[in-house]
Motif scaffolding. Structure first.
Motif, PDB file in Angstrom:
ATOM      1  N   SER A  88      69.429  61.691  24.218  1.00 51.31           N
ATOM      2  CA  SER A  88      69.443  62.782  25.196  1.00 51.31           C
ATOM      3  C   SER A  88      70.350  62.465  26.377  1.00 51.31           C
ATOM      4  CB  SER A  88      68.035  63.098  25.679  1.00 51.31           C
ATOM      5  OG  SER A  88      67.496  62.014  26.393  1.00 51.31           O
ATOM      6  N   THR A 127      67.898  70.739  28.447  1.00 50.50           N
ATOM      7  CA  THR A 127      66.872  69.731  28.185  1.00 50.50           C
ATOM      8  C   THR A 127      65.843  70.226  27.178  1.00 50.50           C
ATOM      9  OG1 THR A 127      67.162  68.892  30.425  1.00 50.50           O
ATOM     10  CG2 THR A 127      65.154  68.235  29.263  1.00 50.50           C
ATOM     11  N   THR A 183      65.187  68.528  23.528  1.00 52.80           N
ATOM     12  CA  THR A 183      63.846  68.009  23.230  1.00 52.80           C
ATOM     13  C   THR A 183      63.310  68.638  21.949  1.00 52.80           C
ATOM     14  OG1 THR A 183      63.422  67.720  25.588  1.00 52.80           O
ATOM     15  CG2 THR A 183      61.507  67.737  24.129  1.00 52.80           C
TER      16      THR A 183
END
Length: 181
Positions: A175, A115, A119
């Motif tokens: 994502s 993650t 990001t």
């Protein structure tokens, strides 16, 4: 060179970049700022050459040669009165490079992302793209290719809000469904 030394070298290079940028704020210290930034870039390039993941050094060497040639010629030929335009173009190139590297990395390792990494990549793409376009506009204004007055229109804040929401929605969508490499 171990990965720990490479990371420390990157940290030193980043600090030198920041110190160099700070010293560029005054004509009296600008030359020293350039030297600090050059040293930081040299450290970053050498540290990168010691990374184990690099398969070919050819592109790095070509990039260093081309970048040095462009920088050297620009430093000699650009008049001091045109320095803001040159800084705008170089800043835009840095933003574009950041966005392209992040986009390339995204396509190289998708869909195996953490993650935090995803990001960071998405933010690099967004911020790099905005930096590139903003720097092109700054260059055009400084070069008097476009007017210096801001372009405003009715409902502009609503359009800007929609664009920000769209960017966030696309980033979230990417994502959750990363592209195949």
């Amino acid at each position: 060179m171990s990965a720990q030394y490479v990371d420390i070298s990157y940290l030193v290079a980043a600090v030198l970049f920041m110190l160099g940028l700070k010293r560029l704020s005054s004509p009296a210290t600008a030359r020293n700022g350039n030297k600090l930034s050059m040293l930081g870039m040299a450290i970053a390039v050498v540290a990168t050459l010691f990374k184990q993941e690099i398969l070919s050094f050819n592109l790095i060497i070509v990039g260093v040669v081309i970048g040095s040639a462009i920088g050297g010629v620009s430093a000699r030929r650009v008049k001091m009165t045109a320095m803001p335009q040159m800084v705008a173009i170089f800043n835009g190139c840095g933003g574009a490079a950041s966005a392209l590297v992040a986009l390339s990395e995204y396509h190289r390792v998708a869909p195996e992302f953490e993650t935090f990494l995803l990001t960071t990549m998405l933010l690099s793409i967004i911020i790099g793209s905005l930096t590139f376009t903003g720097s092109l506009i700054a260059f055009a204004k400084l070069q008097e290719l476009i007017g210096g007055k801001p372009t405003v229109y009715r409902g502009q804040q609503i359009v800007n809000a929609i664009l920000v929401i769209a960017m966030i929605a696309l980033a979230i969508g990417v994502s959750f469904t990363p592209a195949d490499p």
